[in-house]
Design a protein around this motif. Sequence first.
Motif, PDB file in Angstrom:
ATOM      1  N   THR A 126     -10.626  36.919  29.203  1.00  0.00           N
ATOM      2  CA  THR A 126     -10.856  35.543  29.644  1.00  0.00           C
ATOM      3  C   THR A 126     -10.186  34.607  28.640  1.00  0.00           C
ATOM      4  N   ASP A 164      -3.581  33.298  36.276  1.00  0.00           N
ATOM      5  CA  ASP A 164      -4.694  33.992  36.939  1.00  0.00           C
ATOM      6  C   ASP A 164      -4.555  33.849  38.449  1.00  0.00           C
ATOM      7  N   ARG A 178     -12.569  45.945  28.642  1.00  0.00           N
ATOM      8  CA  ARG A 178     -12.790  45.796  30.084  1.00  0.00           C
ATOM      9  C   ARG A 178     -11.500  45.900  30.881  1.00  0.00           C
ATOM     10  N   ARG A 197      -9.438  43.429  30.973  1.00  0.00           N
ATOM     11  CA  ARG A 197      -9.158  42.050  31.355  1.00  0.00           C
ATOM     12  C   ARG A 197      -9.690  41.144  30.259  1.00  0.00           C
ATOM     13  N   GLN A 224      -4.782  29.650  33.281  1.00  0.00           N
ATOM     14  CA  GLN A 224      -5.296  29.514  34.646  1.00  0.00           C
ATOM     15  C   GLN A 224      -4.197  29.688  35.689  1.00  0.00           C
ATOM     16  N   GLU A 235      -0.857  40.920  34.428  1.00  0.00           N
ATOM     17  CA  GLU A 235      -0.796  39.507  34.840  1.00  0.00           C
ATOM     18  C   GLU A 235      -0.235  38.641  33.716  1.00  0.00           C
ATOM     19  N   THR A 265      -5.339  40.465  33.473  1.00  0.00           N
ATOM     20  CA  THR A 265      -5.034  41.817  33.027  1.00  0.00           C
ATOM     21  C   THR A 265      -3.791  41.727  32.157  1.00  0.00           C
ATOM     22  N   ASP A 304      -5.352  35.755  40.994  1.00  0.00           N
ATOM     23  CA  ASP A 304      -6.477  36.107  41.862  1.00  0.00           C
ATOM     24  C   ASP A 304      -7.712  35.242  41.595  1.00  0.00           C
ATOM     25  N   ARG A 305      -7.576  34.294  40.678  1.00  0.00           N
ATOM     26  CA  ARG A 305      -8.616  33.307  40.373  1.00  0.00           C
ATOM     27  C   ARG A 305      -9.966  33.945  40.028  1.00  0.00           C
ATOM     28  N   ASP A 306      -9.944  35.058  39.284  1.00  0.00           N
ATOM     29  CA  ASP A 306     -11.202  35.680  38.874  1.00  0.00           C
ATOM     30  C   ASP A 306     -11.620  35.267  37.460  1.00  0.00           C
ATOM     31  N   GLY A 307     -10.853  34.362  36.842  1.00  0.00           N
ATOM     32  CA  GLY A 307     -11.212  33.857  35.524  1.00  0.00           C
ATOM     33  C   GLY A 307     -10.759  34.733  34.372  1.00  0.00           C
ATOM     34  N   ALA A 308      -9.991  35.766  34.681  1.00  0.00           N
ATOM     35  CA  ALA A 308      -9.521  36.678  33.635  1.00  0.00           C
ATOM     36  C   ALA A 308      -8.121  37.172  33.981  1.00  0.00           C
TER      37      ALA A 308
END
Length: 126
Positions: free
Chosen positions: A104, A68, A100, A102, A65, A79, A76, A70-74
């Motif tokens: 999770t 993450d 995808r 990305r 977390q 990242e 790259t 950008d706080r999109d839950g996933a």
Amino acid sequence: MMNTLRNLGLGLALLACCGGALAGDPPAPCMDPCVPPSKRPSTEAPASGERLRQQALDKLEQRFQEADLDRDGALTEEEARKAGLGYVANHFAEIDTARRGRVTFEDQRRYMAQRRRQAMAEPPQR
């Protein structure tokens, strides 16, 4: 005589300080008022088994977390690398089964569980 009394006093002070530790009992919790509570050693038994496994997963999820941004839950792959999550970055293609770009934390958990099952099924190497 004075030395004997002094030594006896020191011995009693040591016994009071150490409690039953000299007799083989577990050490008493640190109650020194000069030591802040947050710095005192834990009196809790070390985690093991499922509790230890859950603590490790919680710590991994927290690191995930934090990475993450950008706080999109996933995450790259980039990242993950920037955050120092080498395991995720190095196994990104295997974790990202949906391709995808990305992953999770649940994707990572599934991958780790799969790897664990494989490792347990394989005979030990000599």
